[in-house]
Design a protein around this motif. Structure first.
Motif, mmCIF file in Angstrom:
data_model
loop_
_atom_site.group_PDB
_atom_site.id
_atom_site.type_symbol
_atom_site.label_atom_id
_atom_site.label_comp_id
_atom_site.label_asym_id
_atom_site.label_seq_id
_atom_site.Cartn_x
_atom_site.Cartn_y
_atom_site.Cartn_z
ATOM 1 N N LEU A 1 -103.651 -44.123 -8.790
ATOM 2 C CA LEU A 1 -103.239 -45.197 -9.698
ATOM 3 C C LEU A 1 -103.047 -46.499 -8.935
ATOM 4 O O LEU A 1 -103.463 -47.576 -9.401
ATOM 5 C CB LEU A 1 -101.933 -44.798 -10.392
ATOM 6 C CG LEU A 1 -101.377 -45.799 -11.412
ATOM 7 C CD1 LEU A 1 -102.357 -46.020 -12.551
ATOM 8 C CD2 LEU A 1 -100.030 -45.321 -11.945
ATOM 9 N N GLU A 2 -102.470 -46.422 -7.758
ATOM 10 C CA GLU A 2 -102.298 -47.631 -6.950
ATOM 11 C C GLU A 2 -103.651 -48.185 -6.503
ATOM 12 O O GLU A 2 -103.852 -49.403 -6.462
ATOM 13 C CB GLU A 2 -101.423 -47.316 -5.728
ATOM 14 C CG GLU A 2 -99.954 -47.123 -6.036
ATOM 15 C CD GLU A 2 -99.263 -48.429 -6.386
ATOM 16 O OE1 GLU A 2 -99.890 -49.495 -6.264
ATOM 17 O OE2 GLU A 2 -98.081 -48.382 -6.790
ATOM 18 N N GLN A 3 -104.582 -47.305 -6.186
ATOM 19 C CA GLN A 3 -105.917 -47.767 -5.786
ATOM 20 C C GLN A 3 -106.605 -48.509 -6.930
ATOM 21 O O GLN A 3 -107.303 -49.508 -6.713
ATOM 22 C CB GLN A 3 -106.778 -46.576 -5.339
ATOM 23 C CG GLN A 3 -106.420 -46.033 -3.960
ATOM 24 C CD GLN A 3 -106.914 -46.946 -2.835
ATOM 25 O OE1 GLN A 3 -107.131 -48.137 -3.022
ATOM 26 N NE2 GLN A 3 -107.064 -46.374 -1.645
ATOM 27 N N ILE A 4 -106.411 -48.013 -8.146
ATOM 28 C CA ILE A 4 -106.986 -48.702 -9.303
ATOM 29 C C ILE A 4 -106.389 -50.095 -9.441
ATOM 30 O O ILE A 4 -107.099 -51.087 -9.645
ATOM 31 C CB ILE A 4 -106.765 -47.882 -10.583
ATOM 32 C CG1 ILE A 4 -107.600 -46.598 -10.546
ATOM 33 C CG2 ILE A 4 -107.132 -48.703 -11.820
ATOM 34 C CD1 ILE A 4 -107.340 -45.671 -11.711
ATOM 35 N N ALA B 1 -106.934 -50.874 -1.239
ATOM 36 C CA ALA B 1 -105.791 -50.422 -0.439
ATOM 37 C C ALA B 1 -106.268 -49.440 0.632
ATOM 38 O O ALA B 1 -107.075 -48.553 0.369
ATOM 39 C CB ALA B 1 -104.747 -49.761 -1.332
ATOM 40 N N GLN B 2 -105.763 -49.634 1.833
ATOM 41 C CA GLN B 2 -106.141 -48.786 2.963
ATOM 42 C C GLN B 2 -105.121 -47.650 3.089
ATOM 43 O O GLN B 2 -103.986 -47.856 3.518
ATOM 44 C CB GLN B 2 -106.182 -49.613 4.253
ATOM 45 C CG GLN B 2 -107.163 -50.768 4.218
ATOM 46 C CD GLN B 2 -108.586 -50.267 4.080
ATOM 47 O OE1 GLN B 2 -109.010 -49.330 4.766
ATOM 48 N NE2 GLN B 2 -109.353 -50.900 3.187
ATOM 49 N N ALA C 1 -107.207 -52.543 7.561
ATOM 50 C CA ALA C 1 -107.860 -51.278 7.916
ATOM 51 C C ALA C 1 -107.392 -50.759 9.274
ATOM 52 O O ALA C 1 -107.483 -49.557 9.543
ATOM 53 C CB ALA C 1 -109.377 -51.456 7.919
ATOM 54 N N ARG C 2 -106.877 -51.650 10.117
ATOM 55 C CA ARG C 2 -106.406 -51.212 11.426
ATOM 56 C C ARG C 2 -105.037 -50.532 11.331
ATOM 57 O O ARG C 2 -104.664 -49.756 12.213
ATOM 58 C CB ARG C 2 -106.315 -52.409 12.369
ATOM 59 C CG ARG C 2 -107.651 -53.091 12.658
ATOM 60 C CD ARG C 2 -107.433 -54.402 13.379
ATOM 61 N NE ARG C 2 -106.592 -55.304 12.587
ATOM 62 C CZ ARG C 2 -106.162 -56.497 13.022
ATOM 63 N NH1 ARG C 2 -106.466 -56.903 14.251
ATOM 64 N NH2 ARG C 2 -105.423 -57.256 12.244
ATOM 65 N N CYS D 1 -96.125 -43.487 6.879
ATOM 66 C CA CYS D 1 -96.004 -44.644 7.774
ATOM 67 C C CYS D 1 -96.774 -45.820 7.194
ATOM 68 O O CYS D 1 -97.850 -45.646 6.603
ATOM 69 C CB CYS D 1 -96.548 -44.325 9.167
ATOM 70 S SG CYS D 1 -95.926 -42.769 9.869
ATOM 71 N N ASN D 2 -96.244 -47.009 7.391
ATOM 72 C CA ASN D 2 -96.958 -48.207 6.943
ATOM 73 C C ASN D 2 -96.544 -49.418 7.774
ATOM 74 O O ASN D 2 -95.410 -49.488 8.274
ATOM 75 C CB ASN D 2 -96.683 -48.488 5.463
ATOM 76 C CG ASN D 2 -95.222 -48.787 5.169
ATOM 77 O OD1 ASN D 2 -94.455 -47.864 4.922
ATOM 78 N ND2 ASN D 2 -94.839 -50.063 5.194
#
Length: 336
Positions: A221-224, A230-231, A266-267, A286-287
């Motif tokens: 849902l977050e990707q949508i 989102a990576q 992306a890193r 982790c983020n």
């Protein structure tokens, strides 16, 4: 335990006790008296035992609870009641009605001996009644603690659900403005998530596969809502099909990562790993921190999760939070 059931258990216990006493006395004295007489005599002596037991429970224990050590003075009151009841049973009932004399061949009988013998013979039942009171208090306290814990867990879960819903609705609103063509798929995902929240989150435990599926649906849902930019790296390892977990336990960490983390680097992607070894769950999220945005589960979130873990996994979890200026990570270990 409800009072009617407790009274029934007391009645059954003393009935069985009486029948046992009758059987023993009849086996020893069947040549002296009939079974009916033995039942009547045993029932009469049972009254003395009941006086001792419930004197210990109703007077000694309750007075101690209410007045402390001063209440133990009711031990003398209970012993006086025992002596009085024994006198009524033996000299006011059994001897005049059944011609039963328990002391006919007792050369040591005196009223002082009678009092001493009655106290010593039934003293153990006073102790049993007192101990029963304390045991009952302990059981009731344990029940109250469990009920309080269930109520607190239910409240904590109820706090999580609106928290998630508010965030999801905000995402839906933003999606309808920016990518309305993706809104139907997003609504279907949201429907699945809400179904899980409404129908499974009230259970004491759910299959770990369902909880992980819920996390995956949330990520989708977050990707949508982020147009697929989102990576996120998610990895599941180990045998998860036979494990159970408290519902809605993992999602707040994932939600926090999306809410406060850097989503498009992306890193430094959001990294979510879930590993099961034997009966232990190792969960990491982790983020990298988004510039200008403080990373914390905030308000309800982190304190809520800590309290839930304490209540639902006491002594069976470890939660490590690594909070630096550039990143935020949690390492959670739970014995399932």
């Amino acid at each position: 335990m409800k009072r009617p059931y407790l009274l029934l258990y007391h009645f059954l216990f003393w009935t069985l006790w009486l029948l046992s006493e009758v059987a023993q006395h009849q086996a020893r004295h069947s040549f002296e008296r009939s079974a009916g007489q033995t039942l009547l005599i045993s029932s009469a002596y049972l009254l003395i035992t009941l006086t001792a037991f419930y004197g210990g429970y109703g007077l000694v224990y309750r007075s101690f609870i209410r007045y402390g050590w001063v209440g133990l003075g009711h031990v003398l009151t209970t012993l006086s009641l025992i002596v009085g009841m024994r006198y009524l049973v033996e000299f006011g009932f059994l001897k005049p009605l059944l011609n039963y004399d328990n002391y006919a061949v007792n050369a040591h009988f005196s009223w002082g001996w009678f009092v001493k013998n009655a106290c010593l013979y039934y003293w153990n039942w006073v102790i049993y009644g007192t101990l029963f009171g304390f045991a009952q208090q302990y059981v009731r306290q344990q029940q109250r603690d469990r009920e309080q814990m269930k109520a607190e867990v239910a409240l904590l879960r109820a706090q999580v659900n609106p928290h998630f819903l508010f965030n999801a609705l905000n995402d839906m609103y933003a999606l309808t403005l920016t990518c309305p063509e993706q809104a139907p798929d997003a609504l279907l995902k949201l429907s699945d998530l809400l179904r899980y929240v409404l129908y499974r989150s009230q259970s004491a435990a759910v299959p770990l596969t369902d909880e992980i599926a819920y996390v995956k649906s949330y990520i989708d849902l977050e990707q949508i809502s982020q147009r697929g930019q989102a990576q996120v790296h998610a990895h599941i390892d180990g045998q998860i099909s036979d494990q159970q977990i408290a519902p809605m336990l993992l999602i707040p960490f994932v939600e926090n990562a999306f809410k406060h983390g850097s989503l498009f680097d992306a890193r430094q992607p959001i990294t979510i790993t879930c590993q099961v070894e034997a009966n232990q769950l190792l969960f990491r999220c982790c983020n990298a921190k988004r510039m200008g945005n403080k990373d914390a589960t905030g308000g309800i979130g982190l304190a809520n999760l800590r309290r839930r873990l304490e209540l639902e996994y006491p002594g069976r979890h470890q939660l490590q939070i690594l909070d630096s200026s550039a990143s935020f990570a949690i390492h959670l270990t739970v014995t399932l």
